[in-house]
Scaffold this motif. Structure first.
Motif, PDB file in Angstrom:
ATOM      1  N   SER A   1      35.325  57.001  34.966  1.00 13.50           N
ATOM      2  CA  SER A   1      34.345  57.582  34.044  1.00 13.50           C
ATOM      3  C   SER A   1      33.642  56.517  33.210  1.00 13.50           C
ATOM      4  CB  SER A   1      35.020  58.600  33.125  1.00 13.50           C
ATOM      5  OG  SER A   1      36.085  58.000  32.400  1.00 13.50           O
ATOM      6  N   SER A   2      34.264  55.343  33.080  1.00 12.47           N
ATOM      7  CA  SER A   2      33.634  54.238  32.350  1.00 12.47           C
ATOM      8  C   SER A   2      32.659  53.470  33.237  1.00 12.47           C
ATOM      9  CB  SER A   2      34.706  53.276  31.835  1.00 12.47           C
ATOM     10  OG  SER A   2      35.352  52.624  32.926  1.00 12.47           O
ATOM     11  N   GLY A   3      32.640  53.802  34.531  1.00 11.34           N
ATOM     12  CA  GLY A   3      31.813  53.073  35.489  1.00 11.34           C
ATOM     13  C   GLY A   3      32.600  52.051  36.277  1.00 11.34           C
ATOM     14  N   ARG A   4      33.887  51.871  35.931  1.00 17.47           N
ATOM     15  CA  ARG A   4      34.729  50.878  36.594  1.00 17.47           C
ATOM     16  C   ARG A   4      36.143  51.429  36.749  1.00 17.47           C
ATOM     17  NH1 ARG A   4      33.131  45.329  35.069  1.00 17.47           N
ATOM     18  NH2 ARG A   4      35.290  44.851  34.547  1.00 17.47           N
ATOM     19  N   LEU A   5      36.893  50.858  37.694  1.00 18.45           N
ATOM     20  CA  LEU A   5      38.312  51.162  37.840  1.00 18.45           C
ATOM     21  C   LEU A   5      39.088  49.898  37.484  1.00 18.45           C
ATOM     22  CD1 LEU A   5      40.494  53.206  38.677  1.00 18.45           C
ATOM     23  CD2 LEU A   5      40.328  52.297  41.005  1.00 18.45           C
ATOM     24  N   GLU A   6      39.632  49.883  36.284  1.00 18.58           N
ATOM     25  CA  GLU A   6      40.320  48.700  35.783  1.00 18.58           C
ATOM     26  C   GLU A   6      41.730  48.599  36.375  1.00 18.58           C
ATOM     27  OE1 GLU A   6      39.068  46.373  33.999  1.00 18.58           O
ATOM     28  OE2 GLU A   6      37.172  47.281  33.362  1.00 18.58           O
ATOM     29  N   LYS A   7      42.133  47.378  36.724  1.00 15.05           N
ATOM     30  CA  LYS A   7      43.463  47.165  37.298  1.00 15.05           C
ATOM     31  C   LYS A   7      44.561  47.556  36.311  1.00 15.05           C
ATOM     32  CE  LYS A   7      42.020  43.372  40.351  1.00 15.05           C
ATOM     33  NZ  LYS A   7      42.188  41.943  40.684  1.00 15.05           N
ATOM     34  N   GLU A   8      44.371  47.181  35.065  1.00 12.15           N
ATOM     35  CA  GLU A   8      45.389  47.476  34.055  1.00 12.15           C
ATOM     36  C   GLU A   8      45.612  48.981  33.924  1.00 12.15           C
ATOM     37  OE1 GLU A   8      46.379  46.457  29.348  1.00 12.15           O
ATOM     38  OE2 GLU A   8      44.402  46.015  30.183  1.00 12.15           O
ATOM     39  N   ALA A   9      44.543  49.757  34.047  1.00 12.90           N
ATOM     40  CA  ALA A   9      44.644  51.209  33.877  1.00 12.90           C
ATOM     41  C   ALA A   9      45.460  51.870  34.981  1.00 12.90           C
ATOM     42  CB  ALA A   9      43.249  51.826  33.823  1.00 12.90           C
ATOM     43  N   VAL A  10      45.521  51.230  36.157  1.00 14.48           N
ATOM     44  CA  VAL A  10      46.287  51.807  37.275  1.00 14.48           C
ATOM     45  C   VAL A  10      47.590  51.041  37.517  1.00 14.48           C
ATOM     46  CG1 VAL A  10      44.330  52.881  38.417  1.00 14.48           C
ATOM     47  CG2 VAL A  10      44.880  50.502  38.940  1.00 14.48           C
ATOM     48  N   ARG A  11      47.965  50.208  36.545  1.00  9.69           N
ATOM     49  CA  ARG A  11      49.268  49.538  36.519  1.00  9.69           C
ATOM     50  C   ARG A  11      49.483  48.560  37.670  1.00  9.69           C
ATOM     51  NH1 ARG A  11      53.272  54.615  34.982  1.00  9.69           N
ATOM     52  NH2 ARG A  11      52.155  55.301  33.114  1.00  9.69           N
ATOM     53  N   VAL A  12      48.471  47.759  37.958  1.00  6.01           N
ATOM     54  CA  VAL A  12      48.662  46.661  38.903  1.00  6.01           C
ATOM     55  C   VAL A  12      48.326  45.356  38.191  1.00  6.01           C
ATOM     56  CG1 VAL A  12      48.191  48.076  40.938  1.00  6.01           C
ATOM     57  CG2 VAL A  12      46.311  46.844  39.846  1.00  6.01           C
ATOM     58  N   THR A  13      48.819  44.251  38.720  1.00  6.36           N
ATOM     59  CA  THR A  13      48.611  42.955  38.083  1.00  6.36           C
ATOM     60  C   THR A  13      47.170  42.493  38.258  1.00  6.36           C
ATOM     61  OG1 THR A  13      49.331  41.832  40.102  1.00  6.36           O
ATOM     62  CG2 THR A  13      51.013  42.298  38.438  1.00  6.36           C
ATOM     63  N   LYS A  14      46.762  41.547  37.431  1.00  8.52           N
ATOM     64  CA  LYS A  14      45.375  41.085  37.438  1.00  8.52           C
ATOM     65  C   LYS A  14      44.981  40.431  38.758  1.00  8.52           C
ATOM     66  CE  LYS A  14      45.033  40.430  32.433  1.00  8.52           C
ATOM     67  NZ  LYS A  14      44.801  39.457  31.325  1.00  8.52           N
ATOM     68  N   ASP A  15      45.953  39.836  39.464  1.00  7.70           N
ATOM     69  CA  ASP A  15      45.638  39.176  40.731  1.00  7.70           C
ATOM     70  C   ASP A  15      45.859  40.094  41.938  1.00  7.70           C
ATOM     71  OD1 ASP A  15      48.362  39.308  40.552  1.00  7.70           O
ATOM     72  OD2 ASP A  15      48.736  37.225  41.149  1.00  7.70           O
ATOM     73  N   SER A  16      46.104  41.379  41.685  1.00  7.61           N
ATOM     74  CA  SER A  16      46.365  42.331  42.768  1.00  7.61           C
ATOM     75  C   SER A  16      45.079  42.687  43.511  1.00  7.61           C
ATOM     76  CB  SER A  16      46.991  43.605  42.203  1.00  7.61           C
ATOM     77  OG  SER A  16      47.080  44.610  43.198  1.00  7.61           O
ATOM     78  N   TYR A  17      45.221  42.902  44.815  1.00  8.98           N
ATOM     79  CA  TYR A  17      44.098  43.365  45.635  1.00  8.98           C
ATOM     80  C   TYR A  17      44.165  44.876  45.862  1.00  8.98           C
ATOM     81  CZ  TYR A  17      42.696  38.578  46.602  1.00  8.98           C
ATOM     82  OH  TYR A  17      42.244  37.286  46.469  1.00  8.98           O
ATOM     83  N   GLY A  18      45.180  45.491  45.303  1.00  6.49           N
ATOM     84  CA  GLY A  18      45.326  46.936  45.439  1.00  6.49           C
ATOM     85  C   GLY A  18      45.987  47.327  46.747  1.00  6.49           C
ATOM     86  N   PRO A  19      46.512  48.539  46.816  1.00  4.16           N
ATOM     87  CA  PRO A  19      47.203  48.990  48.029  1.00  4.16           C
ATOM     88  C   PRO A  19      46.236  49.579  49.049  1.00  4.16           C
ATOM     89  CG  PRO A  19      47.302  50.700  46.382  1.00  4.16           C
ATOM     90  CD  PRO A  19      46.561  49.551  45.745  1.00  4.16           C
TER      91      PRO A  19
END
Length: 220
Positions: A78-96
């Motif tokens: 809703s902010s226009g972005r999907l923040e890594k911190e908001a979904v509980r992954v590390t800053k260097d994560s590429y996501g699942p």
């Protein structure tokens, strides 16, 4: 001769007063009933600690397992972005990458700045770099078992997300004229939700299942 004294029986008013007094005493001894708990609030065992639960999915190991088990995923952009911190992954994560072909389709919803993106999909993946604090793209796959169903998915994207209608109809007309053809075609994205939504068509008339790769990018 000794006089006999009679004690008069209590009258009706005295009996009522006595009963009321007993009731007041009993009421005063009872503990007050606790206030009903707020169903949207979870309280931890630490004194004074209250944690609000969230209806949005996380992308850590526990969150991915929950998505697979429930076959439901809800992301907050809703902010226009999907923040890594908001979904509980590390800053260097590429996501699942979440694949549920063995389980069935996931009901995916992405809360956008204006409206919501929804889909039934069995594959969700994410794109980013290890230096970004957000994901540069959320990708999911739509599938159709017939050309007619495929065309309806495309038109649905035009109507709901603002994908280019003329380009979509031109491609549909061309494919209807030659349903056995093969085509990879990316329709001009739509921004009707405040996010960039792109339909990447992967059509092969010789196959039973047709695929649309949907790319959802942050607000422009």
């Amino acid at each position: 001769m000794t006089a006999t004294h009679r004690i008069a029986a209590p009258g009706p008013c005295a009996a009522v007063a006595s009963a009321l007094m007993s009731l007041l005493v009993l009421t005063g001894c009872q503990a007050a009933a606790p206030a009903p708990a707020d169903p949207t609030t979870a309280t931890s065992s630490s004194a004074g600690s209250t944690v609000k639960t969230s209806s949005f999915s996380t992308l850590d190991a526990a969150g991915v397992e929950s998505i697979r088990n429930s076959r439901t995923a809800r992301l907050d952009m809703s902010s226009g972005r999907l923040e890594k911190e908001a979904v509980r992954v590390t800053k260097d994560s590429y996501g699942p990458e979440i694949n549920t072909r063995d389980l069935g389709k996931i009901s995916l919803s992405i809360l956008a700045p204006s409206g919501e993106i929804t889909a039934e999909t069995d594959r969700i993946r994410f794109n980013t770099t290890d230096s970004r604090t957000d994901f540069s793209e959320v990708t999911y796959f739509l599938t159709a078992g017939s050309p007619e169903e495929y065309f309806e998915l495309i038109r649905d994207g035009v109507q709901r997300y603002g994908i280019a209608a003329d380009a979509a109809e031109e491609w549909i007309s061309s494919t209807q004229a030659d349903p056995g053809s093969k085509s990879d075609f990316s329709i001009t994205p739509g921004t009707g939700t405040g996010l960039v939504v792109n339909y990447d068509l992967r059509y092969d008339g010789s196959k039973d299942t047709q695929v649309i790769i949907v790319h959802v990018l942050p607000a422009p």
